[in-house]
Scaffold this motif. Structure first.
Motif, PDB file in Angstrom:
ATOM      1  N   ARG A  17      18.046  32.568 -95.734  1.00  0.00           N
ATOM      2  CA  ARG A  17      19.554  33.187 -95.549  1.00  0.00           C
ATOM      3  C   ARG A  17      19.304  33.057 -93.659  1.00  0.00           C
ATOM      4  O   ARG A  17      20.580  32.363 -93.131  1.00  0.00           O
ATOM      5  N   SER A  22      11.189  37.198 -99.670  1.00  0.00           N
ATOM      6  CA  SER A  22      10.942  36.930 -98.778  1.00  0.00           C
ATOM      7  C   SER A  22      11.651  34.810 -98.493  1.00  0.00           C
ATOM      8  O   SER A  22      11.804  34.647 -97.543  1.00  0.00           O
ATOM      9  N   VAL A  51      23.694  40.473 -95.401  1.00  0.00           N
ATOM     10  CA  VAL A  51      22.667  39.918 -95.861  1.00  0.00           C
ATOM     11  C   VAL A  51      23.178  39.768 -97.815  1.00  0.00           C
ATOM     12  O   VAL A  51      22.213  38.724 -97.787  1.00  0.00           O
ATOM     13  N   SER A  60      14.601  34.166-100.191  1.00  0.00           N
ATOM     14  CA  SER A  60      15.774  34.463 -99.508  1.00  0.00           C
ATOM     15  C   SER A  60      16.014  34.750 -98.409  1.00  0.00           C
ATOM     16  O   SER A  60      17.055  34.275 -97.871  1.00  0.00           O
ATOM     17  N   GLY A  61      15.217  35.422 -97.659  1.00  0.00           N
ATOM     18  CA  GLY A  61      15.454  35.823 -96.671  1.00  0.00           C
ATOM     19  C   GLY A  61      15.028  34.705 -95.725  1.00  0.00           C
ATOM     20  O   GLY A  61      16.052  34.592 -94.307  1.00  0.00           O
ATOM     21  N   MET A 104      23.784  46.342 -95.766  1.00  0.00           N
ATOM     22  CA  MET A 104      23.385  44.643 -95.619  1.00  0.00           C
ATOM     23  C   MET A 104      24.239  44.031 -95.906  1.00  0.00           C
ATOM     24  O   MET A 104      24.771  43.063 -95.828  1.00  0.00           O
TER      25      MET A 104
END
Length: 211
Positions: free
Chosen positions: A196, A190, A68, A192-193, A63
């Motif tokens: 991103r 979720s 990420v 945060s993703g 990651m």
């Protein structure tokens, strides 16, 4: 099966025993066998902890390489050539909760039950996501196959059923708080993703590391 049969022969309840192996050793075996079994169990736990730490470190490292996580997670030590930041973070994630709980005087047995519930649901959630992502990934790399879609779809349905069951049952027990904690973690991850992805188009993710 051996434990159930042995406890029945002793007229005891396996479900209420805090140390089944030691009790059976004291009842049927030589006194020193309990100590040997304790050492074997401790070594087994240590092996599981090392394996878990290695797996988490690899994930954090990957990651970090894909940006990420902060880029320092993707760095390796120039001398030892190992991802030190990812490894230390993995060890902290594994050892931190029990150490903190012990320091606060919490019930470690109850905490272990909560962590087991969260871990099981987390594993199942990861399996569902892998099953859903596999057909998309194979199409993306130009290697689609009908069986991939069939098998992963079946896996997603079956695993989702298991996940639903394992998520509902604990809410009727003392581990209900574990499912709330898992829900908070999933929502945070979720969110945060999604943030991103919104700020970094797919074609640009990891471009700096690949370059």
């Amino acid at each position: 099966t051996v434990q159930l049969t042995a406890f029945q022969s002793l007229g005891r309840n396996l479900g209420t025993s805090t140390s089944p192996v030691n009790e059976l050793s004291a009842a049927f075996g030589p006194p020193w066998l309990a100590g040997v079994l304790d050492v074997a169990v401790a070594l087994s736990f240590l092996a599981c902890a090392i394996a878990s730490a290695a797996a988490i470190a690899r994930i954090l490292f990957a990651m970090g390489r894909e940006l990420v996580l902060p880029v320092r997670f993707g760095h390796t030590d120039p001398v030892r050539q190992v991802p030190t930041v990812a490894t230390r973070s993995a060890v902290a994630l594994i050892a931190g909760p029990p150490v903190i709980a012990a320091g606060l005087g919490l019930d470690l047995q109850a905490m272990m039950g909560v962590l087991i519930v969260i871990a099981a649901a987390g594993f199942l959630t990861a399996y569902v996501l892998v099953c859903v992502a596999a057909p998309v990934f194979t199409r993306h790399i130009g290697e689609p196959h009908p069986w991939t879609t069939v098998l992963t779809s079946a896996g997603a349905v079956l695993t989702s059923t298991a996940l639903g069951t394992s998520s509902v049952v604990p809410t009727q027990t003392a581990h209900a708080a574990a499912m709330w904690a898992l829900g908070v973690l999933l929502l945070a991850g979720s969110g945060s993703g999604a943030a991103r992805l919104a700020g970094d188009p797919p074609g640009q993710r990891g471009a700096s590391t690949r370059g």
